[in-house]
Design a protein around this motif. Structure first.
Motif: not given
Length: 244
Positions: A193-213, A215-222
């Motif tokens: 479940d820990y790995l799953g949570d991290l995979a979800v939020w890093w995956g959502l970050c990848l979706i978001a990271s294609e846009t300019g704003p 890219r700053w969302s990496v602070l969340g999964p970090l």
């Protein structure tokens, strides 16, 4: 959106998060159900995505991916954490800590719960949810291979988190006796479940990271990765057996 508009949106979402936690704190303390904060956490993250969805005019495909994926992740988490057995264990855990700290600092337990649990978790939920906020702002570019890779990763994470929750439920019914659980990041291998949570939020970050704003969302999964490595993985075995 301009930088000022983005800042206003994030400020609104932070205010929403804190107000929700303030209201929940009043109800939880009065009803002696402080443990509901654990179930409120994933719902608050999904709620921030929904508020942003209504307030932005970004790419509808990306917005839909972010909103529905975080909702699919949040609902089972909240359902499990709000189940009577898990919530009662959380009630006792939070109430014990609040009472002890209130006595030490001469606070009222209700104020200790608000300042130590509810408001900090409201702020940290806002931080963690940056991918589903910043990723919904820009209309261009459309979702590309990075975004779709993130979506696949998030779906896999949802499945892995479900598997981990099932494993944890089985462990609570028949806890293993023997060598102590490893501490630190090694424990992730025993807690899907820990790995799953991290995979979800890093995956959502990848979706978001294609846009300019986005890219700053990496602070969340970090932040979430740091929290998993230094806080979540230091839970003691007794807490897990008792449903915490």
């Amino acid at each position: 959106m301009t930088l000022a508009e983005i800042a206003a949106l994030l400020g609104l979402n932070l205010a929403v998060s804190l107000v929700v936690m303030l209201g929940l704190s009043v109800w939880a303390v009065r009803s002696n159900r402080i443990g509901v904060i654990d179930g409120a956490w994933p719902l608050l993250l999904a709620g921030l995505a929904a508020v942003t969805f209504a307030a932005t005019e970004g790419d509808p495909v990306r917005k839909g991916l972010l909103l529905w994926l975080v909702t699919l992740w949040a609902l089972p988490q909240a359902w499990r954490r709000l189940s009577p057995a898990v919530r009662r264990a959380a009630d006792a855990r939070y109430a014990g800590v609040a009472t002890a700290l209130a006595a030490r600092g001469r606070w009222r337990p209700a104020l200790a719960s608000l300042l130590l649990f509810f408001l900090p978790q409201g702020a940290l939920a806002w931080l963690t949810a940056l991918p589903v906020q910043l990723g919904q702002i820009d209309f261009l570019p459309p979702v590309g291979w990075i975004g779709w890779t993130g979506a696949v990763l998030a779906v896999l994470g949802i499945g892995l988190e479900g598997l981990g929750s099932l494993k944890l439920a089985t462990h609570r019914k028949a806890p293993a006796v023997g060598a102590p659980s490893p501490a630190g990041p090694r424990r992730w291998l025993l807690r899907p479940d820990y790995l799953g949570d991290l995979a979800v939020w890093w995956g959502l970050c990848l979706i978001a990271s294609e846009t300019g704003p986005g890219r700053w969302s990496v602070l969340g999964p970090l932040f979430l990765t740091f929290a998993m490595a230094h806080w979540a993985t230091t839970e003691n075995p007794r807490r897990e057996r008792d449903g915490g």
